[in-house]
Design a protein around this motif. Structure first.
Motif, PDB file in Angstrom:
ATOM      1  N   CYS A 222      32.724  21.649  35.417  1.00 20.28           N
ATOM      2  CA  CYS A 222      31.616  21.714  34.463  1.00 20.28           C
ATOM      3  C   CYS A 222      30.288  21.859  35.202  1.00 20.28           C
ATOM      4  O   CYS A 222      30.006  21.093  36.121  1.00 20.28           O
ATOM      5  N   ASP A 223      29.489  22.815  34.782  1.00 19.57           N
ATOM      6  CA  ASP A 223      28.180  23.009  35.404  1.00 19.57           C
ATOM      7  C   ASP A 223      27.223  21.866  35.105  1.00 19.57           C
ATOM      8  O   ASP A 223      26.449  21.460  35.958  1.00 19.57           O
ATOM      9  N   THR A 224      27.263  21.365  33.891  1.00 16.75           N
ATOM     10  CA  THR A 224      26.314  20.335  33.470  1.00 16.75           C
ATOM     11  C   THR A 224      27.051  19.234  32.718  1.00 16.75           C
ATOM     12  O   THR A 224      27.719  19.508  31.731  1.00 16.75           O
ATOM     13  N   TRP A 225      26.902  18.012  33.217  1.00 18.03           N
ATOM     14  CA  TRP A 225      27.438  16.875  32.461  1.00 18.03           C
ATOM     15  C   TRP A 225      26.538  15.665  32.654  1.00 18.03           C
ATOM     16  O   TRP A 225      25.945  15.460  33.686  1.00 18.03           O
TER      17      TRP A 225
ATOM     18  N   ARG B 172      28.258  19.426  28.662  1.00 21.77           N
ATOM     19  CA  ARG B 172      27.443  20.181  27.707  1.00 21.77           C
ATOM     20  C   ARG B 172      27.029  21.538  28.257  1.00 21.77           C
ATOM     21  O   ARG B 172      27.018  21.767  29.457  1.00 21.77           O
ATOM     22  N   LYS B 173      26.689  22.399  27.331  1.00 18.63           N
ATOM     23  CA  LYS B 173      26.149  23.726  27.616  1.00 18.63           C
ATOM     24  C   LYS B 173      25.105  24.024  26.550  1.00 18.63           C
ATOM     25  O   LYS B 173      24.983  23.286  25.567  1.00 18.63           O
ATOM     26  N   SER B 174      24.406  25.140  26.737  1.00 13.12           N
ATOM     27  CA  SER B 174      23.507  25.596  25.682  1.00 13.12           C
ATOM     28  C   SER B 174      23.506  27.115  25.637  1.00 13.12           C
ATOM     29  O   SER B 174      23.667  27.779  26.663  1.00 13.12           O
ATOM     30  N   LYS B 175      23.378  27.619  24.430  1.00 12.22           N
ATOM     31  CA  LYS B 175      23.241  29.052  24.184  1.00 12.22           C
ATOM     32  C   LYS B 175      22.112  29.212  23.187  1.00 12.22           C
ATOM     33  O   LYS B 175      22.082  28.516  22.164  1.00 12.22           O
ATOM     34  N   ILE B 176      21.210  30.095  23.512  1.00  8.52           N
ATOM     35  CA  ILE B 176      20.072  30.360  22.640  1.00  8.52           C
ATOM     36  C   ILE B 176      19.390  29.046  22.241  1.00  8.52           C
ATOM     37  O   ILE B 176      19.096  28.789  21.087  1.00  8.52           O
TER      38      ILE B 176
ATOM     39  N   TYR C  26      25.417  22.160  23.008  1.00  7.88           N
ATOM     40  CA  TYR C  26      26.695  21.759  22.447  1.00  7.88           C
ATOM     41  C   TYR C  26      27.530  21.016  23.481  1.00  7.88           C
ATOM     42  O   TYR C  26      27.350  21.152  24.676  1.00  7.88           O
ATOM     43  N   PHE C  27      28.444  20.209  22.976  1.00  6.17           N
ATOM     44  CA  PHE C  27      29.304  19.319  23.748  1.00  6.17           C
ATOM     45  C   PHE C  27      30.719  19.864  23.611  1.00  6.17           C
ATOM     46  O   PHE C  27      31.195  20.081  22.511  1.00  6.17           O
ATOM     47  N   PHE C  28      31.383  20.104  24.735  1.00  4.60           N
ATOM     48  CA  PHE C  28      32.681  20.764  24.709  1.00  4.60           C
ATOM     49  C   PHE C  28      33.584  20.215  25.808  1.00  4.60           C
ATOM     50  O   PHE C  28      33.121  19.556  26.733  1.00  4.60           O
TER      51      PHE C  28
ATOM     52  N   ILE D  95      22.109  17.571  20.805  1.00  9.92           N
ATOM     53  CA  ILE D  95      23.412  18.234  20.858  1.00  9.92           C
ATOM     54  C   ILE D  95      23.844  18.499  19.425  1.00  9.92           C
ATOM     55  O   ILE D  95      24.198  17.591  18.680  1.00  9.92           O
ATOM     56  N   LYS D  96      23.784  19.757  19.047  1.00 11.56           N
ATOM     57  CA  LYS D  96      23.982  20.141  17.648  1.00 11.56           C
ATOM     58  C   LYS D  96      25.429  20.408  17.276  1.00 11.56           C
ATOM     59  O   LYS D  96      25.804  20.328  16.122  1.00 11.56           O
ATOM     60  N   MET D  97      26.252  20.743  18.265  1.00  7.82           N
ATOM     61  CA  MET D  97      27.656  21.048  17.979  1.00  7.82           C
ATOM     62  C   MET D  97      28.537  20.285  18.942  1.00  7.82           C
ATOM     63  O   MET D  97      28.184  20.075  20.098  1.00  7.82           O
TER      64      MET D  97
END
Length: 110
Positions: free
Chosen positions: A38-41, A57-61, A65-67, A99-101
């Motif tokens: 994971c790049d970011t946690w 977590r990651k982000s797009k636009i 989001y948490f995955f 974290i929206k999703m």
């Protein structure tokens, strides 16, 4: 008290000791493993690493989001003591509102 910690604030030695002492400890939750997949946690930490919850977590636009990373099949709460449903719910409620999703698989003890 459960505290949200950014990656730089996490004591990785205490983190890994908690995972090792956890009855539900899995390789997926060790700091070195999370670093690899994971790049970011970040994390939720109970008191002095009595329980931990990795927030991968990651982000797009600009949507965060948490995955589950592809090679980390089960995450969730890891604790030195038996994990209760109350602790799991308390941790879920502490996930930052930015974290929206969320799309995660909790470990078998959660």
């Amino acid at each position: 008290m459960i505290v949200y910690k950014k990656y730089k604030e996490i004591d990785q030695q205490k983190w890994d000791e908690c995972i090792q002492a956890s009855p539900n400890g899995l390789i997926f939750a060790y700091s070195w493993y999370l670093d690899a997949v994971c790049d970011t946690w970040d994390a939720l930490v109970l008191n002095d690493y009595e329980a931990v919850f990795p927030i991968t977590r990651k982000s797009k636009i600009q949507i965060h989001y948490f995955f589950n990373p592809i090679f980390a099949l089960q995450l969730g709460v890891f604790s030195r003591k038996t994990v209760t449903s109350e602790l799991v719910l308390e941790c879920i409620e502490k996930i930052p509102s930015k974290i929206k999703m969320t799309d995660i698989y909790l470990n078998y003890a959660n």
